[in-house]
Design a protein around this motif. Structure first.
Motif, PDB file in Angstrom:
ATOM      1  N   VAL A  27       0.910  -1.264  -0.146  1.00  0.00           N
ATOM      2  CA  VAL A  27      -0.035  -0.017  -0.166  1.00  0.00           C
ATOM      3  C   VAL A  27       0.920   1.254  -0.109  1.00  0.00           C
ATOM      4  CG1 VAL A  27      -1.804   1.261   1.315  1.00  0.00           C
ATOM      5  CG2 VAL A  27      -1.700  -1.116   1.337  1.00  0.00           C
ATOM      6  N   PRO A  28       0.694   2.064  -0.924  1.00  0.00           N
ATOM      7  CA  PRO A  28       1.842   3.193  -1.333  1.00  0.00           C
ATOM      8  C   PRO A  28       1.327   4.424   0.020  1.00  0.00           C
ATOM      9  CG  PRO A  28       0.093   3.146  -2.677  1.00  0.00           C
ATOM     10  CD  PRO A  28      -0.030   2.036  -2.089  1.00  0.00           C
ATOM     11  N   PRO A  29       2.431   5.112   0.316  1.00  0.00           N
ATOM     12  CA  PRO A  29       2.074   5.945   1.491  1.00  0.00           C
ATOM     13  C   PRO A  29       0.955   7.123   0.996  1.00  0.00           C
ATOM     14  CG  PRO A  29       4.372   5.938   0.952  1.00  0.00           C
ATOM     15  CD  PRO A  29       3.795   5.176  -0.078  1.00  0.00           C
ATOM     16  N   ASP A  30       0.285   7.563   1.746  1.00  0.00           N
ATOM     17  CA  ASP A  30      -0.784   8.534   1.471  1.00  0.00           C
ATOM     18  C   ASP A  30      -0.354   9.744   0.616  1.00  0.00           C
ATOM     19  OD1 ASP A  30      -2.600   7.309   3.350  1.00  0.00           O
ATOM     20  OD2 ASP A  30      -2.241   8.504   4.914  1.00  0.00           O
ATOM     21  N   ARG A  31       0.952  10.284   0.967  1.00  0.00           N
ATOM     22  CA  ARG A  31       1.226  11.377   0.012  1.00  0.00           C
ATOM     23  C   ARG A  31       1.579  10.723  -1.426  1.00  0.00           C
ATOM     24  NH1 ARG A  31       5.787  13.649  -2.118  1.00  0.00           N
ATOM     25  NH2 ARG A  31       5.985  15.920  -1.868  1.00  0.00           N
ATOM     26  N   ASP A  32       1.878   9.786  -1.549  1.00  0.00           N
ATOM     27  CA  ASP A  32       2.135   9.221  -2.961  1.00  0.00           C
ATOM     28  C   ASP A  32       0.929   9.015  -3.748  1.00  0.00           C
ATOM     29  OD1 ASP A  32       4.856   9.162  -2.627  1.00  0.00           O
ATOM     30  OD2 ASP A  32       5.096   6.906  -2.285  1.00  0.00           O
ATOM     31  N   ILE A  33      -0.069   8.511  -2.942  1.00  0.00           N
ATOM     32  CA  ILE A  33      -1.580   8.401  -3.448  1.00  0.00           C
ATOM     33  C   ILE A  33      -2.135   9.674  -4.090  1.00  0.00           C
ATOM     34  CG2 ILE A  33      -3.871   7.672  -3.065  1.00  0.00           C
ATOM     35  CD1 ILE A  33      -2.862   5.595  -1.083  1.00  0.00           C
ATOM     36  N   ALA A  34      -2.055  10.716  -3.159  1.00  0.00           N
ATOM     37  CA  ALA A  34      -2.540  11.967  -3.472  1.00  0.00           C
ATOM     38  C   ALA A  34      -1.849  12.529  -4.788  1.00  0.00           C
ATOM     39  CB  ALA A  34      -2.233  13.062  -2.125  1.00  0.00           C
ATOM     40  N   LEU A  35      -0.634  12.366  -4.765  1.00  0.00           N
ATOM     41  CA  LEU A  35       0.367  12.847  -6.099  1.00  0.00           C
ATOM     42  C   LEU A  35      -0.337  12.118  -7.264  1.00  0.00           C
ATOM     43  CD1 LEU A  35       3.715  13.295  -4.608  1.00  0.00           C
ATOM     44  CD2 LEU A  35       2.178  15.085  -5.180  1.00  0.00           C
ATOM     45  N   ARG A  36      -0.786  10.930  -7.270  1.00  0.00           N
ATOM     46  CA  ARG A  36      -1.046  10.083  -8.104  1.00  0.00           C
ATOM     47  C   ARG A  36      -2.592  10.490  -8.870  1.00  0.00           C
ATOM     48  NH1 ARG A  36       0.799   4.087  -6.758  1.00  0.00           N
ATOM     49  NH2 ARG A  36       3.123   4.499  -6.649  1.00  0.00           N
ATOM     50  N   PHE A  37      -3.432  11.220  -7.693  1.00  0.00           N
ATOM     51  CA  PHE A  37      -4.601  11.618  -7.990  1.00  0.00           C
ATOM     52  C   PHE A  37      -4.742  13.156  -8.268  1.00  0.00           C
ATOM     53  CE2 PHE A  37      -5.251   7.388  -6.546  1.00  0.00           C
ATOM     54  CZ  PHE A  37      -6.006   6.913  -7.333  1.00  0.00           C
ATOM     55  N   PRO A  38      -4.135  13.885  -9.219  1.00  0.00           N
ATOM     56  CA  PRO A  38      -4.400  15.264  -9.254  1.00  0.00           C
ATOM     57  C   PRO A  38      -5.640  15.725  -9.638  1.00  0.00           C
ATOM     58  CG  PRO A  38      -3.183  14.548 -10.966  1.00  0.00           C
ATOM     59  CD  PRO A  38      -3.408  13.432 -10.204  1.00  0.00           C
ATOM     60  N   ASP A  39      -6.438  14.954 -10.117  1.00  0.00           N
ATOM     61  CA  ASP A  39      -7.649  15.287 -10.842  1.00  0.00           C
ATOM     62  C   ASP A  39      -8.907  14.411 -10.295  1.00  0.00           C
ATOM     63  OD1 ASP A  39      -6.794  17.476 -12.523  1.00  0.00           O
ATOM     64  OD2 ASP A  39      -5.925  16.112 -13.872  1.00  0.00           O
ATOM     65  N   TRP A  40      -9.310  14.725  -9.115  1.00  0.00           N
ATOM     66  CA  TRP A  40      -9.988  13.503  -8.685  1.00  0.00           C
ATOM     67  C   TRP A  40     -11.529  13.956  -9.215  1.00  0.00           C
ATOM     68  CZ3 TRP A  40      -9.889  10.103  -4.446  1.00  0.00           C
ATOM     69  CH2 TRP A  40      -8.897  10.059  -4.051  1.00  0.00           C
ATOM     70  N   PRO A  41     -12.528  13.117  -9.468  1.00  0.00           N
ATOM     71  CA  PRO A  41     -13.847  13.091 -10.161  1.00  0.00           C
ATOM     72  C   PRO A  41     -14.631  14.284  -9.454  1.00  0.00           C
ATOM     73  CG  PRO A  41     -13.671  11.257  -9.119  1.00  0.00           C
ATOM     74  CD  PRO A  41     -12.532  11.743  -8.847  1.00  0.00           C
ATOM     75  N   GLU A  42     -15.434  14.981 -10.189  1.00  0.00           N
ATOM     76  CA  GLU A  42     -16.503  15.974  -9.725  1.00  0.00           C
ATOM     77  C   GLU A  42     -17.323  15.464  -8.653  1.00  0.00           C
ATOM     78  OE1 GLU A  42     -17.516  19.666  -8.967  1.00  0.00           O
ATOM     79  OE2 GLU A  42     -15.943  19.149  -9.880  1.00  0.00           O
ATOM     80  N   MET A  43     -18.082  14.177  -9.087  1.00  0.00           N
ATOM     81  CA  MET A  43     -18.916  13.514  -8.283  1.00  0.00           C
ATOM     82  C   MET A  43     -18.184  12.076  -7.935  1.00  0.00           C
ATOM     83  SD  MET A  43     -21.318  15.563  -7.948  1.00  0.00           S
ATOM     84  CE  MET A  43     -22.666  14.664  -7.386  1.00  0.00           C
ATOM     85  N   MET A  44     -18.399  11.733  -6.533  1.00  0.00           N
ATOM     86  CA  MET A  44     -17.688  10.580  -6.194  1.00  0.00           C
ATOM     87  C   MET A  44     -18.644   9.792  -5.661  1.00  0.00           C
ATOM     88  SD  MET A  44     -14.282  12.125  -4.894  1.00  0.00           S
ATOM     89  CE  MET A  44     -14.865  13.847  -4.171  1.00  0.00           C
ATOM     90  N   ARG A  45     -18.642   8.528  -5.369  1.00  0.00           N
ATOM     91  CA  ARG A  45     -19.316   7.544  -4.959  1.00  0.00           C
ATOM     92  C   ARG A  45     -18.651   7.430  -3.174  1.00  0.00           C
ATOM     93  NH1 ARG A  45     -20.309   2.649  -8.594  1.00  0.00           N
ATOM     94  NH2 ARG A  45     -20.799   1.535  -6.624  1.00  0.00           N
ATOM     95  N   GLN A  46     -19.292   6.714  -2.406  1.00  0.00           N
ATOM     96  CA  GLN A  46     -18.836   6.810  -1.040  1.00  0.00           C
ATOM     97  C   GLN A  46     -17.688   6.163  -0.950  1.00  0.00           C
ATOM     98  OE1 GLN A  46     -21.559   5.045   1.930  1.00  0.00           O
ATOM     99  NE2 GLN A  46     -19.983   4.028   3.084  1.00  0.00           N
ATOM    100  N   ARG A  47     -16.971   5.416  -1.470  1.00  0.00           N
ATOM    101  CA  ARG A  47     -15.664   4.751  -1.170  1.00  0.00           C
ATOM    102  C   ARG A  47     -14.845   5.883  -1.665  1.00  0.00           C
ATOM    103  NH1 ARG A  47     -13.661  -0.937  -3.530  1.00  0.00           N
ATOM    104  NH2 ARG A  47     -15.087  -0.236  -5.272  1.00  0.00           N
ATOM    105  N   THR A  48     -15.024   6.366  -2.759  1.00  0.00           N
ATOM    106  CA  THR A  48     -14.031   7.352  -3.426  1.00  0.00           C
ATOM    107  C   THR A  48     -13.940   8.622  -2.548  1.00  0.00           C
ATOM    108  OG1 THR A  48     -14.454   6.427  -5.602  1.00  0.00           O
ATOM    109  CG2 THR A  48     -13.308   8.415  -5.640  1.00  0.00           C
ATOM    110  N   ALA A  49     -15.007   9.066  -2.178  1.00  0.00           N
ATOM    111  CA  ALA A  49     -15.256  10.385  -1.281  1.00  0.00           C
ATOM    112  C   ALA A  49     -14.454   9.902  -0.070  1.00  0.00           C
ATOM    113  CB  ALA A  49     -16.645  10.691  -1.103  1.00  0.00           C
ATOM    114  N   ALA A  50     -14.799   8.750   0.528  1.00  0.00           N
ATOM    115  CA  ALA A  50     -13.867   8.674   1.921  1.00  0.00           C
ATOM    116  C   ALA A  50     -12.428   8.483   1.499  1.00  0.00           C
ATOM    117  CB  ALA A  50     -14.496   6.876   2.244  1.00  0.00           C
ATOM    118  N   ALA A  51     -12.007   7.958   0.445  1.00  0.00           N
ATOM    119  CA  ALA A  51     -10.515   7.914   0.127  1.00  0.00           C
ATOM    120  C   ALA A  51     -10.220   9.264   0.068  1.00  0.00           C
ATOM    121  CB  ALA A  51     -10.291   7.017  -0.909  1.00  0.00           C
ATOM    122  N   TYR A  52     -10.938  10.226  -0.577  1.00  0.00           N
ATOM    123  CA  TYR A  52     -10.334  11.409  -1.089  1.00  0.00           C
ATOM    124  C   TYR A  52      -9.911  12.119   0.252  1.00  0.00           C
ATOM    125  CZ  TYR A  52     -10.952  16.366  -2.824  1.00  0.00           C
ATOM    126  OH  TYR A  52     -10.807  17.509  -3.089  1.00  0.00           O
TER     127      TYR A  52
END
Length: 101
Positions: A27-52
């Motif tokens: 499991v990559p560190p949180d910072r690495d995950i954030a850097l891989r997702f510069p463009d999160w979706p405008e609308m997110m389902r529960q799992r994605t919003a929680a991860a965001y």
């Protein structure tokens, strides 16, 4: 909000969905995950919003019930959260915390 392992795991699972290759069992560190997702979706389902927010799904829903985070809307028959509303809720929380200092 405190980073947690479950949030990182959820984000890693989402990373796999969008085509990022992750080493098995790692499991990559949180910072690495954030850097891989510069463009999160405008609308997110529960799992994605929680991860965001780096929250577990249960912690995310608990904050929605408390009114700290926005309520979802129905989109395609499923509950979805607007990223800008989530960002605004976090900004309000940070502003309130700074005023209390």
């Amino acid at each position: 909000m405190v980073p947690n392992e479950k949030g990182a795991e959820a984000a890693a699972k989402i990373a796999g969905v969008v085509g990022l290759t992750l080493p098995e069992g790692e499991v990559p560190p949180d910072r690495d995950i954030a850097l891989r997702f510069p463009d999160w979706p405008e609308m997110m389902r529960q799992r994605t919003a929680a991860a965001y927010l780096d929250l577990s799904e249960s912690a995310f829903i608990r904050e929605v019930y408390r009114g700290t985070l926005p309520n979802p809307i129905l989109l395609g028959g499923r509950q979805s959260w607007n990223r800008q509303e989530i960002d605004a809720a976090i900004a309000r929380m940070l502003s309130a915390a700074q005023r209390r200092r």
